[in-house]
Scaffold this active site. Structure first.
Site, mmCIF file in Angstrom:
data_model
loop_
_atom_site.group_PDB
_atom_site.id
_atom_site.type_symbol
_atom_site.label_atom_id
_atom_site.label_comp_id
_atom_site.label_asym_id
_atom_site.label_seq_id
_atom_site.Cartn_x
_atom_site.Cartn_y
_atom_site.Cartn_z
ATOM 1 N N HIS A 321 0.848 -1.069 -0.121
ATOM 2 C CA HIS A 321 0.025 0.022 -0.105
ATOM 3 C C HIS A 321 0.926 1.259 0.021
ATOM 4 O O HIS A 321 0.588 1.873 0.793
ATOM 5 C CB HIS A 321 -0.895 0.229 1.086
ATOM 6 C CG HIS A 321 -2.069 -1.091 1.114
ATOM 7 N ND1 HIS A 321 -2.456 -1.575 2.414
ATOM 8 C CD2 HIS A 321 -2.509 -1.850 0.266
ATOM 9 C CE1 HIS A 321 -3.383 -2.573 1.976
ATOM 10 N NE2 HIS A 321 -3.269 -2.715 0.913
HETATM 11 C C1 LIG Z 1 0.152 -7.615 -4.618
HETATM 12 C C2 LIG Z 1 -0.649 -6.513 -4.498
HETATM 13 C C3 LIG Z 1 -1.864 -6.819 -3.675
HETATM 14 C C4 LIG Z 1 -2.743 -5.795 -3.370
HETATM 15 N N1 LIG Z 1 -3.911 -6.168 -2.643
HETATM 16 C C5 LIG Z 1 -4.683 -5.011 -2.389
HETATM 17 C C6 LIG Z 1 -5.980 -5.499 -1.627
HETATM 18 O O1 LIG Z 1 -6.650 -6.733 -1.351
HETATM 19 N N2 LIG Z 1 -6.967 -4.388 -1.378
HETATM 20 C C7 LIG Z 1 -6.639 -3.215 -1.771
HETATM 21 O O2 LIG Z 1 -7.442 -2.193 -1.294
HETATM 22 N N3 LIG Z 1 -5.436 -2.833 -2.315
HETATM 23 C C8 LIG Z 1 -4.596 -3.690 -2.668
HETATM 24 N N4 LIG Z 1 -3.421 -3.503 -3.356
HETATM 25 C C9 LIG Z 1 -2.992 -1.986 -3.392
HETATM 26 C C10 LIG Z 1 -3.509 -1.586 -4.683
HETATM 27 O O3 LIG Z 1 -3.662 -2.132 -5.884
HETATM 28 C C11 LIG Z 1 -2.772 -0.048 -4.886
HETATM 29 O O4 LIG Z 1 -3.225 0.772 -3.883
HETATM 30 C C12 LIG Z 1 -3.378 0.608 -6.242
HETATM 31 O O5 LIG Z 1 -3.462 -0.272 -7.359
HETATM 32 C C13 LIG Z 1 -2.778 1.833 -6.382
HETATM 33 O O6 LIG Z 1 -3.036 2.420 -7.664
HETATM 34 P P1 LIG Z 1 -2.211 3.356 -8.424
HETATM 35 O O7 LIG Z 1 -2.847 3.872 -9.582
HETATM 36 O O8 LIG Z 1 -1.674 4.390 -7.517
HETATM 37 O O9 LIG Z 1 -0.962 2.412 -8.884
HETATM 38 P P2 LIG Z 1 -0.838 1.028 -9.794
HETATM 39 O O10 LIG Z 1 -2.372 0.349 -9.901
HETATM 40 O O11 LIG Z 1 0.425 0.424 -9.514
HETATM 41 O O12 LIG Z 1 -1.207 1.652 -11.332
HETATM 42 C C14 LIG Z 1 0.188 2.137 -12.031
HETATM 43 C C15 LIG Z 1 0.245 1.679 -13.658
HETATM 44 O O13 LIG Z 1 1.164 2.397 -14.122
HETATM 45 C C16 LIG Z 1 1.913 1.431 -14.820
HETATM 46 N N5 LIG Z 1 3.220 2.260 -15.069
HETATM 47 C C17 LIG Z 1 4.116 2.487 -14.253
HETATM 48 N N6 LIG Z 1 5.184 3.151 -14.637
HETATM 49 C C18 LIG Z 1 4.862 3.088 -16.039
HETATM 50 C C19 LIG Z 1 5.470 3.836 -16.818
HETATM 51 N N7 LIG Z 1 6.790 4.298 -16.933
HETATM 52 N N8 LIG Z 1 5.295 3.887 -18.431
HETATM 53 C C20 LIG Z 1 3.924 3.145 -18.366
HETATM 54 N N9 LIG Z 1 3.335 2.632 -17.469
HETATM 55 C C21 LIG Z 1 3.711 2.624 -16.286
HETATM 56 C C22 LIG Z 1 1.806 0.384 -14.115
HETATM 57 O O14 LIG Z 1 2.250 -0.905 -15.018
HETATM 58 C C23 LIG Z 1 0.507 0.214 -13.422
HETATM 59 O O15 LIG Z 1 -0.372 -0.174 -14.547
HETATM 60 C C24 LIG Z 1 -2.429 -4.348 -3.608
HETATM 61 C C25 LIG Z 1 -1.192 -4.262 -4.337
HETATM 62 C C26 LIG Z 1 -0.349 -5.358 -4.825
HETATM 63 C C27 LIG Z 1 0.875 -5.052 -5.560
#
Ligand SMILES: Cc1cc2nc3c(=O)[nH]c(=O)nc-3n(C[C@H](O)[C@H](O)[C@H](O)COP(=O)(O)OP(=O)(O)OC[C@H]3O[C@@H](n4cnc5c(N)ncnc54)[C@H](O)[C@@H]3O)c2cc1C
Length: 387
Positions: A321
């Site tokens: 997280h």
């Molecule tokens: C293994 C795991 C289990 C989890 N389980 C839960 C759960 O059960 N419940 C819960 O509430 N939360 C859970 N989480 C947390 C939740 O998934 C994250 O808080 C949430 O996805 C964050 O969203 P975000 O958009 O900030 O980042 P992300 O979801 O990480 O999205 C970022 C995206 O940007 C892309 N990206 C990054 N850099 C680049 C680049 N340079 N060029 C192009 N694309 C890029 C990545 O590939 C990704 O698709 C979990 C996370 C993980 C890793």
């Protein structure tokens, strides 16, 4: 959730026997108490944002998705973002922004992309040969993540996930049941129930999330134990410790350095030890104790605070997280303003978990989806207003 597991039911009852109230809505007026977690699932299927949001928008004329692309640098005209450079395989390409560039690469990669683009701690960027556009020490700083201590218990009945999938027969049966009915083990989150508690005597709102996972393994994601086992997970909900994310080179393919600094703050250490003690009490309460043969890790001999903390440090881990690396605020190290616009720049917004000033006291996925919804609303409003 369509299926409820007897161990999850027993855990909730055991928490009540320890004095915690039943809570059927952790997102309601009070978070404290024991119950089932709310999930982003529908009819036994977990829904991602790609399925929940993107799929229905795919046919829009104003949407183009380029998958497998790696964003490498934001392009600027002075202090205004005007586009993005990216790699598709080894092809270097670029995209122009008519109105603005929105970064949503997550708490590790959003600061990485900004640093690669020349916005970040100037001394770091200079040392790596990245041309500095703005000295912004806050970018990548203030990393805040949920750390969890884990205990492992052997059960006296073969009713855990370990038992269900140990044999090929078990795997096939779980797979077929899920395929035809969307029920059974595969339709239940492995961590489906838990209890939010105030473990530290000074806490007035929950500081620890004590959950039961219906499986056990030596390491997270590792092979399940060949015996009935469950894991107790105690997540530190409001960690004071802060770490950082910093690029290690100007190469966008190289992962940044990630230093979470878990348990650096004394309050975090006190709270997690107290939280693991609560977790143990729940597993020892009558409703749960009837399923438990023994605590395998750390084992009941590990009793004093120092030994428990040492065990938690060695065997604990992230709950995935991370937030805070492009945090919202108005102080000199804040990265984005209240409309998620990068301070000091035009045409550039960050819309992901990295903007949270501090990690929310629960799982981060729903909160991040909310940031996306609110961000989308503000992007539209500002575009209409021409600001
Ligand atoms: C293994 C795991 C289990 C989890 N389980 C839960 C759960 O059960 N419940 C819960 O509430 N939360 C859970 N989480 C947390 C939740 O998934 C994250 O808080 C949430 O996805 C964050 O969203 P975000 O958009 O900030 O980042 P992300 O979801 O990480 O999205 C970022 C995206 O940007 C892309 N990206 C990054 N850099 C680049 C680049 N340079 N060029 C192009 N694309 C890029 C990545 O590939 C990704 O698709 C979990 C996370 C993980 C890793």
């Amino acid at each position: 959730m369509r299926d409820r597991h007897p161990l999850a039911e027993a855990y909730i009852e055991a928490a009540q026997q320890c004095g915690y109230r039943r809570n059927d809505d952790f997102n309601g007026s009070a978070q404290e108490g024991a119950g089932y977690y709310q999930t982003t699932m529908c009819k036994g299927v977990r829904s991602s944002t790609a399925a929940g949001y993107l799929r229905s928008a795919r046919r829009r004329a104003n949407l183009k998705v380029v998958s497998e692309a790696l964003a490498t640098r934001i392009l600027f005209d002075g202090r205004r973002a005007i586009g993005l450079e990216y790699l598709l395989g080894n092809d270097k390409r670029s995209a122009c922004a008519k109105i603005e560039v929105i970064i949503a690469s997550g708490a590790f990669n959003s600061p990485q992309l900004l640093q690669l683009s020349g916005i970040g701690p100037a001394s770091l960027l200079q040392s790596l040969g990245v041309a500095v556009i703005a000295d912004a020490p806050g970018i990548g700083d203030a990393l805040n993540d949920h750390f969890a201590g884990r205990i492992i218990l052997r059960c006296n009945k073969p009713i855990t996930l370990n038992d269900a999938v140990r044999t090929w027969r078990g795997k096939c049966s779980a797979g077929l049941r899920y395929a035809f009915t969307r029920r059974g083990y595969l339709a239940v989150p492995a961590i489906s129930a838990g209890c939010f508690v105030c473990a530290h005597p000074a806490s007035e709102t929950p500081d620890s999330q004590c959950s039961i996972a219906l499986y056990s393994a030596d390491i997270i994601g590792g092979e399940l134990h060949p015996f009935p086992g469950v894991t107790g997970v105690c997540t530190l909900l409001r960690p004071e410790s802060r770490g950082f994310v910093r690029i290690k080179s100007a190469n966008p393919r190289e992962a940044p350095a990630i230093h979470p600094n878990y348990l650096a703050a004394p309050k975090d250490r006190e709270t997690i030890v107290a939280g693991v003690r609560v977790l143990r009490r729940i597993f020892q309460a009558p409703a749960m104790a009837r399923y438990i043969a023994e605590e395998i890790e750390p084992g009941t001999q590990c009793e004093n605070d120092d030994d428990l903390l040492d065990f938690i440090r060695r065997r604990g881990s992230t709950t995935y997280h991370p937030v805070g690396t492009c945090r919202m605020g108005q102080d000199e190290n804040a990265v984005v303003d209240e409309r998620l616009r990068l301070h000091g720049f035009g045409g550039l917004r960050v819309v992901d978990a990295s903007i949270m000033p501090a990690v929310v006291s629960g799982n981060t996925n729903a909160a991040t989806i909310m940031i996306g919804e609110k961000g989308a609303e503000m992007i539209l409003e500002d575009a209409k207003a021409g600001t």
